[in-house]
Design an enzyme around this catalytic site. Structure first.
Site, PDB file in Angstrom:
ATOM      1  N   SER A   1       0.797  -1.237   0.000  1.00  0.00           N
ATOM      2  CA  SER A   1       0.000   0.000   0.000  1.00  0.00           C
ATOM      3  C   SER A   1       0.823   1.278   0.000  1.00  0.00           C
ATOM      4  O   SER A   1       0.266   2.359  -0.197  1.00  0.00           O
ATOM      5  CB  SER A   1      -0.953   0.014   1.201  1.00  0.00           C
ATOM      6  OG  SER A   1      -1.988  -0.918   1.017  1.00  0.00           O
TER       7      SER A   1
ATOM      8  N   LYS B   1       0.339   3.393  -3.012  1.00  0.00           N
ATOM      9  CA  LYS B   1      -0.864   4.211  -3.183  1.00  0.00           C
ATOM     10  C   LYS B   1      -0.543   5.710  -3.210  1.00  0.00           C
ATOM     11  O   LYS B   1      -1.243   6.487  -3.857  1.00  0.00           O
ATOM     12  CB  LYS B   1      -1.864   3.912  -2.071  1.00  0.00           C
ATOM     13  CG  LYS B   1      -2.411   2.489  -2.115  1.00  0.00           C
ATOM     14  CD  LYS B   1      -3.268   2.181  -0.895  1.00  0.00           C
ATOM     15  CE  LYS B   1      -3.774   0.747  -0.918  1.00  0.00           C
ATOM     16  NZ  LYS B   1      -4.557   0.405   0.296  1.00  0.00           N
TER      17      LYS B   1
ATOM     18  N   TYR C   1      -4.183  -3.265 -10.112  1.00  0.00           N
ATOM     19  CA  TYR C   1      -4.047  -2.982  -8.687  1.00  0.00           C
ATOM     20  C   TYR C   1      -3.133  -4.008  -8.005  1.00  0.00           C
ATOM     21  O   TYR C   1      -2.255  -3.653  -7.211  1.00  0.00           O
ATOM     22  CB  TYR C   1      -5.431  -2.973  -8.034  1.00  0.00           C
ATOM     23  CG  TYR C   1      -5.399  -2.673  -6.552  1.00  0.00           C
ATOM     24  CD1 TYR C   1      -5.098  -1.400  -6.088  1.00  0.00           C
ATOM     25  CD2 TYR C   1      -5.682  -3.666  -5.625  1.00  0.00           C
ATOM     26  CE1 TYR C   1      -5.073  -1.122  -4.726  1.00  0.00           C
ATOM     27  CE2 TYR C   1      -5.667  -3.399  -4.265  1.00  0.00           C
ATOM     28  CZ  TYR C   1      -5.361  -2.130  -3.825  1.00  0.00           C
ATOM     29  OH  TYR C   1      -5.334  -1.872  -2.476  1.00  0.00           O
TER      30      TYR C   1
ATOM     31  N   TYR D   1      -3.910   3.484   7.940  1.00  0.00           N
ATOM     32  CA  TYR D   1      -5.150   2.756   8.163  1.00  0.00           C
ATOM     33  C   TYR D   1      -5.926   3.380   9.322  1.00  0.00           C
ATOM     34  O   TYR D   1      -6.009   4.603   9.423  1.00  0.00           O
ATOM     35  CB  TYR D   1      -4.860   1.259   8.390  1.00  0.00           C
ATOM     36  CG  TYR D   1      -3.955   0.668   7.336  1.00  0.00           C
ATOM     37  CD1 TYR D   1      -4.287   0.755   5.984  1.00  0.00           C
ATOM     38  CD2 TYR D   1      -2.753   0.049   7.666  1.00  0.00           C
ATOM     39  CE1 TYR D   1      -3.461   0.227   5.002  1.00  0.00           C
ATOM     40  CE2 TYR D   1      -1.926  -0.499   6.686  1.00  0.00           C
ATOM     41  CZ  TYR D   1      -2.283  -0.396   5.363  1.00  0.00           C
ATOM     42  OH  TYR D   1      -1.463  -0.909   4.398  1.00  0.00           O
TER      43      TYR D   1
ATOM     44  N   VAL E   1       1.337  -3.362   4.093  1.00  0.00           N
ATOM     45  CA  VAL E   1       1.384  -4.596   4.860  1.00  0.00           C
ATOM     46  C   VAL E   1       2.615  -5.449   4.541  1.00  0.00           C
ATOM     47  O   VAL E   1       2.812  -6.495   5.149  1.00  0.00           O
ATOM     48  CB  VAL E   1       0.096  -5.427   4.686  1.00  0.00           C
ATOM     49  CG1 VAL E   1      -1.102  -4.673   5.242  1.00  0.00           C
ATOM     50  CG2 VAL E   1      -0.122  -5.835   3.238  1.00  0.00           C
TER      51      VAL E   1
END
Length: 310
Positions: free
Chosen positions: A70, A73, A195, A246, A264
């Protein structure tokens, strides 16, 4: 240094931080729900700092490649804003979610509009937008990371991508749910493919610290050209601070006090605007999906230096 700020002695500082967090190395649990990540040795730790001019310093396993997950992102969001402007914000919000990163709960209440671009739903919208703008979202992102890090050998990890595909039912459900509200433009299978490849990109701490330098330089790329306006860079940093870890973003802001984005795979990238970027990695995660040792190391950095956005 620029902006009148004196840079710390980064090599000595990093050695001090590594010694301070050494008792924690091995804490936490690697991401078990992605089998390709579950077997990663948790007794690894690396940290790197890159200044505005692209000088990078590191300690520990700072040049060992790992799955960025992530953390990518942030870079996808930057490219989507650079290519398509702020119309993106009509499709994704900028508020903390308060729910797990793969939750579907809020989407139903909020008519398929994700709370922010860093939970999985929001990241899928960003990747969908980037796919529409470029025709090949994952490859465009990889090339951008290669250019900004100066590492042409960055690549995808096919094993991780396949593992994500095989265990990606929740992401598929999220994407189809948003598509039912008209918030996905591309075919869901193609979107998921990009993705998962995006999340599988392998980088080191050195690569990430260098690649994120445009956020410390207020939107200026490594080659001196402008990627984002100063305002857009500020916006990304702000959303990183409030949404980048998160549903632990408040705790991260409290402890670290810097814009940050975790993954992660155990990596975290953080920004000191106008001074430097940081990247840490240790695979053991806490229950919210953030690296136990990585958060502690960034906490030590801001505590020892007094550098934060507050």
């Amino acid at each position: 240094m620029r902006n009148g700020t004196t840079a710390p002695d980064y090599p000595a500082l990093l050695e001090r931080i590594a010694a301070d967090v050494a008792p924690l190395v091995g804490s936490g649990t690697p991401a078990e729900y992605i089998p390709a990540l579950a077997g990663v040795d948790p007794y690894q730790f690396g940290m790197a700092v890159a200044d505005l001019d692209g000088n990078v310093h590191g300690v520990g396993d700072w040049r060992v490649p790992f799955s960025a997950q992530s953390v990518t992102k942030v870079f996808a969001l930057a490219l989507a804003l650079a290519e398509g402007g702020d119309s993106l914000w009509e499709r994704v919000g900028r508020e903390p979610s308060g729910n797990p990163f793969n939750s579907l709960v809020q989407l139903e209440y909020e008519n398929g509009i994700p709370r922010n671009p860093f939970i999985n739903a929001g990241a899928l919208v960003v990747t969908d937008r980037l796919q529409t703008l470029t025709g090949d979202a994952s490859s465009e992102l990889l090339e951008f990371l290669r250019q900004e890090s100066g590492n042409p050998d960055l690549g995808f990890d096919a094993e991780v991508a396949a593992s994500e595909h095989e265990h990606g039912d929740r992401n598929a459900a999220v994407a189809h749910f948003m598509a039912s509200y008209g918030n996905i433009d591309n075919p869901v299978p193609a979107l998921l493919d990009h993705y998962f490849w995006q999340c599988s990109i392998e980088t080191s701490c050195a690569d990430l610290a260098l690649a994120a330098g445009f956020l410390a330089r207020h939107g200026i790329r490594a080659d001196g050209t402008r990627l984002l306006t100063r305002s857009e860079a500020k916006q990304i940093n702000a959303v990183m601070l409030t949404c980048g870890t998160y549903d632990a973003a408040g705790e991260f802001a409290y402890r670290v006090g810097l814009p940050g984005k975790s993954g992660v795979g155990g990596g975290i990238v953080a920004v000191v605007p106008g001074l430097c970027t940081l990247a840490v990695w240790s695979p053991g995660l806490d229950r919210r999906g953030n690296s136990v040792v990585g958060v502690a190391a960034l906490d030590r950095f801001t505590t020892l230096t007094g550098l934060s956005v507050f």
